[in-house]
Design a protein around this motif. Structure first.
Motif, PDB file in Angstrom:
ATOM      1  N   VAL A  33      66.387  16.470 -30.633  1.00 55.76           N
ATOM      2  CA  VAL A  33      65.483  17.769 -30.573  1.00 55.76           C
ATOM      3  C   VAL A  33      64.076  17.061 -31.204  1.00 55.76           C
ATOM      4  O   VAL A  33      64.341  16.381 -32.435  1.00 55.76           O
ATOM      5  N   LYS A  34      62.988  16.958 -30.568  1.00 50.16           N
ATOM      6  CA  LYS A  34      61.925  16.424 -31.238  1.00 50.16           C
ATOM      7  C   LYS A  34      60.698  17.705 -31.131  1.00 50.16           C
ATOM      8  O   LYS A  34      60.484  18.092 -30.077  1.00 50.16           O
ATOM      9  N   MET A  35      60.136  17.947 -32.359  1.00 48.95           N
ATOM     10  CA  MET A  35      59.120  19.033 -32.444  1.00 48.95           C
ATOM     11  C   MET A  35      58.120  18.247 -32.098  1.00 48.95           C
ATOM     12  O   MET A  35      57.759  17.385 -32.671  1.00 48.95           O
ATOM     13  N   LEU A  36      57.363  18.893 -31.155  1.00 52.17           N
ATOM     14  CA  LEU A  36      56.049  18.256 -30.625  1.00 52.17           C
ATOM     15  C   LEU A  36      54.719  19.108 -31.293  1.00 52.17           C
ATOM     16  O   LEU A  36      53.611  18.236 -31.970  1.00 52.17           O
ATOM     17  N   SER A  37      54.451  20.204 -31.364  1.00 52.67           N
ATOM     18  CA  SER A  37      53.180  20.829 -31.751  1.00 52.67           C
ATOM     19  C   SER A  37      53.585  22.257 -31.947  1.00 52.67           C
ATOM     20  O   SER A  37      54.296  23.060 -31.577  1.00 52.67           O
ATOM     21  N   LEU A  38      52.673  22.794 -32.858  1.00 50.99           N
ATOM     22  CA  LEU A  38      52.625  24.234 -33.579  1.00 50.99           C
ATOM     23  C   LEU A  38      51.218  24.687 -32.832  1.00 50.99           C
ATOM     24  O   LEU A  38      50.231  24.357 -32.999  1.00 50.99           O
ATOM     25  N   ASN A  39      51.381  25.812 -32.299  1.00 49.66           N
ATOM     26  CA  ASN A  39      49.996  26.531 -31.614  1.00 49.66           C
ATOM     27  C   ASN A  39      49.809  27.908 -32.142  1.00 49.66           C
ATOM     28  O   ASN A  39      50.942  28.542 -32.084  1.00 49.66           O
ATOM     29  N   ILE A  40      48.664  28.451 -32.510  1.00 50.96           N
ATOM     30  CA  ILE A  40      48.230  29.514 -32.874  1.00 50.96           C
ATOM     31  C   ILE A  40      47.284  30.179 -32.109  1.00 50.96           C
ATOM     32  O   ILE A  40      46.131  29.628 -31.718  1.00 50.96           O
ATOM     33  N   THR A  52      68.131  27.559 -34.654  1.00 44.51           N
ATOM     34  CA  THR A  52      67.521  28.900 -35.699  1.00 44.51           C
ATOM     35  C   THR A  52      66.358  28.309 -36.545  1.00 44.51           C
ATOM     36  O   THR A  52      66.451  27.188 -36.938  1.00 44.51           O
ATOM     37  N   ASN A  53      65.527  29.267 -36.447  1.00 39.74           N
ATOM     38  CA  ASN A  53      64.200  29.026 -37.290  1.00 39.74           C
ATOM     39  C   ASN A  53      64.445  29.956 -38.648  1.00 39.74           C
ATOM     40  O   ASN A  53      64.706  31.133 -38.529  1.00 39.74           O
ATOM     41  N   LEU A  55      66.949  33.407 -34.341  1.00 40.53           N
ATOM     42  CA  LEU A  55      67.608  32.708 -33.235  1.00 40.53           C
ATOM     43  C   LEU A  55      66.804  32.367 -32.251  1.00 40.53           C
ATOM     44  O   LEU A  55      66.373  33.205 -31.589  1.00 40.53           O
ATOM     45  N   VAL A  56      66.601  31.044 -32.143  1.00 38.70           N
ATOM     46  CA  VAL A  56      65.534  30.755 -31.241  1.00 38.70           C
ATOM     47  C   VAL A  56      66.475  30.484 -29.760  1.00 38.70           C
ATOM     48  O   VAL A  56      65.954  30.991 -28.649  1.00 38.70           O
ATOM     49  N   GLY A  57      67.605  29.846 -29.886  1.00 38.33           N
ATOM     50  CA  GLY A  57      68.265  30.044 -28.499  1.00 38.33           C
ATOM     51  C   GLY A  57      69.312  28.548 -28.383  1.00 38.33           C
ATOM     52  O   GLY A  57      69.352  27.891 -29.222  1.00 38.33           O
ATOM     53  N   THR A  58      69.859  28.617 -27.362  1.00 39.56           N
ATOM     54  CA  THR A  58      70.765  27.435 -26.951  1.00 39.56           C
ATOM     55  C   THR A  58      70.220  26.407 -25.715  1.00 39.56           C
ATOM     56  O   THR A  58      69.597  27.437 -24.913  1.00 39.56           O
ATOM     57  N   PHE A  59      69.849  25.196 -25.938  1.00 40.40           N
ATOM     58  CA  PHE A  59      69.249  24.426 -24.977  1.00 40.40           C
ATOM     59  C   PHE A  59      69.896  23.343 -24.365  1.00 40.40           C
ATOM     60  O   PHE A  59      70.422  22.504 -25.173  1.00 40.40           O
ATOM     61  N   SER A  60      69.682  23.049 -23.269  1.00 41.12           N
ATOM     62  CA  SER A  60      70.218  21.937 -22.523  1.00 41.12           C
ATOM     63  C   SER A  60      69.145  20.745 -22.486  1.00 41.12           C
ATOM     64  O   SER A  60      68.065  21.018 -22.289  1.00 41.12           O
ATOM     65  N   PRO A  61      69.511  19.487 -22.313  1.00 44.10           N
ATOM     66  CA  PRO A  61      68.581  18.470 -22.188  1.00 44.10           C
ATOM     67  C   PRO A  61      67.880  18.465 -21.224  1.00 44.10           C
ATOM     68  O   PRO A  61      68.636  18.733 -20.010  1.00 44.10           O
ATOM     69  N   ARG A  62      66.686  18.327 -21.002  1.00 43.91           N
ATOM     70  CA  ARG A  62      65.682  18.245 -19.810  1.00 43.91           C
ATOM     71  C   ARG A  62      64.441  17.395 -20.215  1.00 43.91           C
ATOM     72  O   ARG A  62      64.357  17.279 -21.381  1.00 43.91           O
ATOM     73  N   GLN A  63      63.803  17.060 -18.993  1.00 47.34           N
ATOM     74  CA  GLN A  63      62.632  16.271 -19.270  1.00 47.34           C
ATOM     75  C   GLN A  63      61.337  17.202 -19.650  1.00 47.34           C
ATOM     76  O   GLN A  63      60.588  16.891 -20.375  1.00 47.34           O
ATOM     77  N   GLU A  64      61.185  18.350 -19.109  1.00 43.98           N
ATOM     78  CA  GLU A  64      60.202  19.190 -19.697  1.00 43.98           C
ATOM     79  C   GLU A  64      60.509  19.905 -20.754  1.00 43.98           C
ATOM     80  O   GLU A  64      61.621  20.048 -21.473  1.00 43.98           O
ATOM     81  N   GLN A  65      59.469  20.196 -21.665  1.00 51.74           N
ATOM     82  CA  GLN A  65      59.234  20.447 -22.918  1.00 51.74           C
ATOM     83  C   GLN A  65      59.511  21.945 -22.948  1.00 51.74           C
ATOM     84  O   GLN A  65      59.433  22.765 -21.971  1.00 51.74           O
ATOM     85  N   TYR A  66      60.358  22.685 -24.147  1.00 46.89           N
ATOM     86  CA  TYR A  66      60.460  24.000 -24.270  1.00 46.89           C
ATOM     87  C   TYR A  66      59.485  24.576 -25.328  1.00 46.89           C
ATOM     88  O   TYR A  66      58.874  23.925 -26.283  1.00 46.89           O
ATOM     89  N   THR A  67      59.321  25.867 -25.019  1.00 46.20           N
ATOM     90  CA  THR A  67      58.147  26.519 -25.808  1.00 46.20           C
ATOM     91  C   THR A  67      58.897  27.699 -26.481  1.00 46.20           C
ATOM     92  O   THR A  67      59.467  28.508 -25.904  1.00 46.20           O
ATOM     93  N   LYS A  73      62.001  25.774 -41.135  1.00 46.73           N
ATOM     94  CA  LYS A  73      63.078  24.855 -40.997  1.00 46.73           C
ATOM     95  C   LYS A  73      63.658  25.509 -39.414  1.00 46.73           C
ATOM     96  O   LYS A  73      63.817  26.516 -39.063  1.00 46.73           O
ATOM     97  N   PHE A  74      64.125  24.223 -38.683  1.00 45.67           N
ATOM     98  CA  PHE A  74      64.866  24.521 -37.504  1.00 45.67           C
ATOM     99  C   PHE A  74      66.139  23.932 -37.637  1.00 45.67           C
ATOM    100  O   PHE A  74      66.004  22.642 -37.829  1.00 45.67           O
ATOM    101  N   VAL A  75      67.176  24.607 -37.470  1.00 48.42           N
ATOM    102  CA  VAL A  75      68.600  24.045 -37.571  1.00 48.42           C
ATOM    103  C   VAL A  75      69.578  24.681 -36.608  1.00 48.42           C
ATOM    104  O   VAL A  75      69.240  25.839 -35.928  1.00 48.42           O
ATOM    105  N   ASP A  76      70.468  23.709 -36.398  1.00 45.45           N
ATOM    106  CA  ASP A  76      71.495  24.193 -35.252  1.00 45.45           C
ATOM    107  C   ASP A  76      72.665  24.809 -35.754  1.00 45.45           C
ATOM    108  O   ASP A  76      72.962  24.587 -36.785  1.00 45.45           O
ATOM    109  N   ASP A  77      73.611  25.215 -34.880  1.00 41.52           N
ATOM    110  CA  ASP A  77      74.837  25.675 -35.277  1.00 41.52           C
ATOM    111  C   ASP A  77      75.971  24.588 -35.807  1.00 41.52           C
ATOM    112  O   ASP A  77      76.682  25.109 -36.611  1.00 41.52           O
TER     113      ASP A  77
END
Length: 232
Positions: free
Chosen positions: A99-106, A155-156, A173-185, A208-212
């Protein structure tokens, strides 16, 4: 008369020989004693030198052994440190690849959208990351990538302080995510900044962002402020 003279002469000669013999024996005895004494002194000196050499050798061996022990201990410590560093590096690399966090947008009506690359620059209460206007609506989104394997129950945990007092804490809870090339938001719920004199000023946020499985993919702290009017 002649017989008497021969007898006396013979006795005298015998006495002389006996005296000479005794003298020679005494001299030889003294010489032997001197030789024995000298040999004994040499033996004592040799034994002393041997003892000194043995002591020096023992000290040298002890010093060498201590040096080897120190070298072995130092080498062991370096190896353990290297192993720990390699392990930590592997963990960080796996997490950063997973998991690589890319950017925060407001986003907020009335102002230009703010895009903040991660990691954030260092901020303080006097040098905040962004500014919100009091009483304004806002949304926050987070862009990230997921690679290698499925991330379960991301989870955030979001905590806000003002003047050292915790004023808000949420777990979402943010969710469960599978690997893919496109970024998630990930998009937060719309919020409204509070209004009034006492709410203006700087706030500190820890997100903080942590998984299960307990893996932490982002643990960041930053400052923002609320003002009467839009700032930077």
């Amino acid at each position: 008369m002649s017989a008497v003279v021969r007898t006396v002469t013979s006795q005298s000669t015998g006495n002389i020989l006996s005296s000479n013999l005794n003298s020679d024996l005494k001299e030889n005895t003294d010489i032997c004693k001197d030789l024995i004494k000298e040999i004994s002194n040499k033996v004592v000196i040799a034994d002393g030198n041997s003892a000194v050499k043995e002591t020096e050798n023992s000290k040298n061996d002890e010093h060498t052994e201590k040096t080897h022990l120190k070298d072995d201990e130092s080498s062991s410590n370096q190896n353990q440190l290297l192993i720990r560093n390699i392990g930590l590096t592997d963990v960080r690399e796996k997490k950063s690849l997973q998991v690589k966090m890319l950017s925060l947008n407001i986003y907020s009506p009335g102002r230009t959208d703010v895009a903040l690359p991660i990691p954030f620059p260092c901020t303080t209460s006097q040098n905040t990351l962004f500014t919100l206007k009091e009483g304004s609506k806002y949304r926050i989104t987070l862009n990230f990538n997921v690679t290698q394997k499925v991330v379960k129950k991301l989870t955030n945990i979001y905590t806000v302080w003002k003047a050292g007092i915790r004023v808000r804490q949420t777990t979402k809870l943010v969710g469960t995510f599978s690997p893919r090339q496109e970024q998630y938001t990930f998009e937060s719920d719309q919020g409204i900044t509070p209004s009034g004199f006492f709410v203006r000023g700087s706030f500190m946020v820890r997100s903080k962002f942590v998984d299960d499985d307990g893996n932490c993919y982002l643990d960041t702290t930053y400052y923002f402020d609320i003002r009467k009017d839009w700032g930077a």
